[in-house]
Design a protein around this motif. Sequence first.
Motif: not given
Length: 292
Positions: A49, A74, A77-78, A80-85
């Motif tokens: 992740y 998964k 995807d996790h 990408k979610d961590i780093y999106k901001e």
Amino acid sequence: MSEYYWDSKIDYLSKTRWLYYNDDYFEFLVKNVWKITSPVRVIDFGCGYGYMGTKLLPLLPEESTYTGGDVGNKLIDHAKDIYKEAPYKTQFVLGDIQKVDFEQEYDIAVCHAFLLHVENQKEILQKMIGCLVDRGRIICFEPHWISGMSSYYLDGHNSSDVVQLGFLQKLYERDAQRSGKDGNVGIKIPVYLSQLGVRQIECRVSDKVNFLDPNSEAWKTEALYSSLKEDGFGADPGEEEPFIANLVNRGATYEEAQNEYKLESFLSKMFKNDAFLTYSANMKITTGVIER
């Protein structure tokens, strides 16, 4: 299609990585040991992740980039979610890291607890080396299980009553000979890198010693206790018959397997959140420079 095993272990990974390092040790490595003063392009083999990116990117010079590759959709995807901001330049590649080809354009190639899960460690190391520019750096954070197992102290119990070092050492060695996957690979990587032509090789050890202190704040004690259990210490070994059968299939004698079951059952009952425990993971951190 069966689910990729590590896609189901995100919670485990999130709860246990912090057992290995203090944050200031990462800063010491980046600034005082590796002396990274200019922006770098980092690629993370088997990134999961993106844990290593969360540790390194805040410490690296501005404009540094991070690319992570993993076969777990998964996990990616996790990540990408961590780093999106996050204010960092990141990219994630979904695919088998052993099959994906990367250009020779990175300054740092890193892996964390990845090589122990593959059968062809030298081939992966060669692939990591191959994507580095001249004077690029390879960095491997990998375990040496037997030294980790020797680094537990549970107050009120002899260490030999908690961990059978001799048996486990033989078991891990048999596992590696049978499967090619080696939980003790961390201590061998300096040798492998030298054999592959890497220069300026250094090996260090992770710095963190975890102390479970029932006299500390309750939330701290519970957080550490939960993570240690998640990492396997004091875990319930389950039913005796399948446990013993598994160890026998891995090369243990019936007596050795029976003794290990008794020990782990005893430990699962004795290890509570009101126990005093010290533990050091002793992860090996090996680095070297590529000269082309």
